[in-house]
Design a protein around this motif. Sequence first.
Motif, PDB file in Angstrom:
ATOM      1  N   VAL A 201       0.836  -1.204   0.000  1.00  0.00           N
ATOM      2  CA  VAL A 201       0.000   0.000   0.000  1.00  0.00           C
ATOM      3  C   VAL A 201       0.871   1.254   0.000  1.00  0.00           C
ATOM      4  O   VAL A 201       0.567   2.234  -0.690  1.00  0.00           O
ATOM      5  N   TYR A 202       1.965   1.216   0.744  1.00  0.00           N
ATOM      6  CA  TYR A 202       2.882   2.365   0.737  1.00  0.00           C
ATOM      7  C   TYR A 202       3.470   2.576  -0.659  1.00  0.00           C
ATOM      8  O   TYR A 202       3.553   3.715  -1.144  1.00  0.00           O
ATOM      9  N   ILE A 203       3.873   1.487  -1.295  1.00  0.00           N
ATOM     10  CA  ILE A 203       4.440   1.595  -2.650  1.00  0.00           C
ATOM     11  C   ILE A 203       3.396   2.150  -3.618  1.00  0.00           C
ATOM     12  O   ILE A 203       3.693   3.024  -4.442  1.00  0.00           O
ATOM     13  N   GLN A 204       2.160   1.663  -3.534  1.00  0.00           N
ATOM     14  CA  GLN A 204       1.109   2.121  -4.442  1.00  0.00           C
ATOM     15  C   GLN A 204       0.784   3.597  -4.239  1.00  0.00           C
ATOM     16  O   GLN A 204       0.571   4.336  -5.197  1.00  0.00           O
ATOM     17  N   ASP A 205       0.727   4.025  -2.978  1.00  0.00           N
ATOM     18  CA  ASP A 205       0.346   5.411  -2.692  1.00  0.00           C
ATOM     19  C   ASP A 205       1.474   6.405  -2.923  1.00  0.00           C
ATOM     20  O   ASP A 205       1.220   7.577  -3.242  1.00  0.00           O
TER      21      ASP A 205
ATOM     22  N   ASP B  54      -5.945  12.540  10.840  1.00  0.00           N
ATOM     23  CA  ASP B  54      -4.502  12.774  10.999  1.00  0.00           C
ATOM     24  C   ASP B  54      -3.812  11.420  11.123  1.00  0.00           C
ATOM     25  O   ASP B  54      -3.926  10.741  12.142  1.00  0.00           O
ATOM     26  N   ARG B  55      -3.077  11.041  10.065  1.00  0.00           N
ATOM     27  CA  ARG B  55      -2.468   9.714  10.004  1.00  0.00           C
ATOM     28  C   ARG B  55      -0.972   9.744  10.310  1.00  0.00           C
ATOM     29  O   ARG B  55      -0.242   8.832   9.967  1.00  0.00           O
TER      30      ARG B  55
ATOM     31  N   ILE C 230       0.847   7.205   7.773  1.00  0.00           N
ATOM     32  CA  ILE C 230       0.465   5.861   7.372  1.00  0.00           C
ATOM     33  C   ILE C 230      -0.599   5.947   6.287  1.00  0.00           C
ATOM     34  O   ILE C 230      -1.536   6.747   6.399  1.00  0.00           O
ATOM     35  N   PRO C 231      -0.450   5.203   5.169  1.00  0.00           N
ATOM     36  CA  PRO C 231      -1.496   5.204   4.144  1.00  0.00           C
ATOM     37  C   PRO C 231      -2.822   4.731   4.727  1.00  0.00           C
ATOM     38  O   PRO C 231      -2.848   3.872   5.620  1.00  0.00           O
ATOM     39  N   ALA C 232      -3.916   5.290   4.218  1.00  0.00           N
ATOM     40  CA  ALA C 232      -5.235   4.970   4.777  1.00  0.00           C
ATOM     41  C   ALA C 232      -5.524   3.474   4.712  1.00  0.00           C
ATOM     42  O   ALA C 232      -6.061   2.889   5.660  1.00  0.00           O
ATOM     43  N   ALA C 233      -5.196   2.839   3.579  1.00  0.00           N
ATOM     44  CA  ALA C 233      -5.483   1.408   3.431  1.00  0.00           C
ATOM     45  C   ALA C 233      -4.653   0.558   4.380  1.00  0.00           C
ATOM     46  O   ALA C 233      -5.043  -0.561   4.718  1.00  0.00           O
ATOM     47  N   SER C 234      -3.502   1.095   4.825  1.00  0.00           N
ATOM     48  CA  SER C 234      -2.646   0.326   5.734  1.00  0.00           C
ATOM     49  C   SER C 234      -3.238   0.218   7.126  1.00  0.00           C
ATOM     50  O   SER C 234      -2.741  -0.541   7.965  1.00  0.00           O
ATOM     51  N   LEU C 235      -4.300   0.980   7.388  1.00  0.00           N
ATOM     52  CA  LEU C 235      -4.966   0.852   8.676  1.00  0.00           C
ATOM     53  C   LEU C 235      -5.512  -0.555   8.881  1.00  0.00           C
ATOM     54  O   LEU C 235      -5.735  -0.996  10.010  1.00  0.00           O
TER      55      LEU C 235
END
Length: 552
Positions: A197-201, A343-344, A352-357
């Motif tokens: 998810v980090y790579i994609q975002d 606030d992430r 943190i990416p939203a999907a990584s939650l």
Amino acid sequence: MTALMAPSTTKATQFTDPPQFLCFCVAVEVAERFAYYGISSNLITYLTGPLGQSTASAAANVNTWSGTATLLPLLGAFVADSFLGRYRTIIAASLVYILGLGLLTLAATLTSDSVHDLQNVKDAMLSAPSQFQVTLFFFSIYLVAFGQGGHKPCALAFGADQFDGQNPKESKAKSSFFNWWYFYSSVGINLTLVVMVYIQDNLSWALGFGIPCIVMTTALLILLLGSRTYRYSVNGDEKNPFMRIGRVIHRAIRNRHTAPPSASPGEEDACQWHQSHEQFKFLNKALLAPDGSMVDQNVCSGNDVEDTKALLKLVPIWITSFAYAIVFAQTTTFFTKQGATLDRTIVSGFQIPAASLQTFIGFAIILFIPVYDRIVVPIARGLTRKPSGITMLQRIGTGMVFSAISMVTAALVEMKRLETAKEHGLVDLPNVTVPMSIWWLVPQYILCGVADVLTIVGLQEFFYDQVPKELRSVGLSLYLSILGVGSFLSSFLVSVIDEATSGDGQESWFANNLNRAHLDYFYWLLAGLSAVGFIAYLYFARSYIYSRGNTI
């Protein structure tokens, strides 16, 4: 009867250490979950980003795709149990999977290139991908769905086949196997949520889809390396299980006007008449000839009738699990959009990416499974004297309660988020971060993780254990289809509610500006549906009679 063939030896191989034989299967499962969640976990972000769809449309598309992906195992299981066998189906499905991931990487590359060709960011935001790019993207993800449809039910069933149910030690270990299988699956999912998810975002969608393709290819090679160590289910000369069950239903309907037998047949049968004889009594007519006698050589056997009953008994449990599945669908859609507004910041300079939650679900699973398997089960076993501590249906129902609580929690947190946005004058500023920590969402994710450990694993074991041995891939596909139907029902609810609440100039519950939307109303609705579903489930679960004398 279906038997287990030992790996490449003339005599049965001593099976003293199941993990030694299962390491290859587990590696493939971790890779498959890594690849699947590399798409599903962040799909709504791609649809609302590069493909430019609205929040409601993107959520509907995610649910439709997810529903299809979890219904297709019915087809994959049919092919495996009727024709190819589980092992060959896994191989064929993996090849389709890899092809889909490769085309998806190409689609993302083309979309990225078209955006980079534009002069500025404003043009990129206003640009829409070509019809070819959209078509290629959706063709690719549905090809992945087909691959997953063949892979998912067969991989778990094939892993469980490595245990000999006639061996007391292995039979007991099989119950723990389902826990640990889900544990390692969650490891693969968390790797995706943290890394992909980090790579994609932040880096590249093409790279974010390409890495799962490479991982899946590697996993297929690993599976092939272990081919000589596996046990394989080998069918004897019995008829196709679908033909046997279809024949029972056909003859029962044909003999519907014939008086059913009042006592069990004189012949001994592998599955004798017991207390379940009174369930689905109309099927007992399949044991009769059209003239009411039991001398016709074409009458169905008692075993065939009991196998058919075993499948029909699952239907009420299957249907009453839908409410849980609808809640399950929210973690990859509205939970993600909800988190994107908060606030992430975890540490200074890193968000943190939203999907990584969704990693919080995975962490809850990884932490709770050892606690459940090593602490809860032994304590419950001492109290109930049952090998598994509590029954499979009790485990499933307990998870449903946690699922309902997660929706109540999500609704309360969303009410707090909307209040905070209003207090800071951010109602009409959807792109401004709401000054509320992402940690507020952690409880609802953790509750979903605990619910998954109880209900998902319970459903896996229940639908594997309670179907005829020849149909265990079908049994697991039935469990997966619960999640598929739940996704479709979620998509249907979203579409209907969006249409009903967006008229007369009013903002929809799912407005693109979440500060004017009402996800809290939707979560309260799902909490109510969960409560109703649990009550219905409890009614049928209390009267359920376990097949083959199994009460674990």
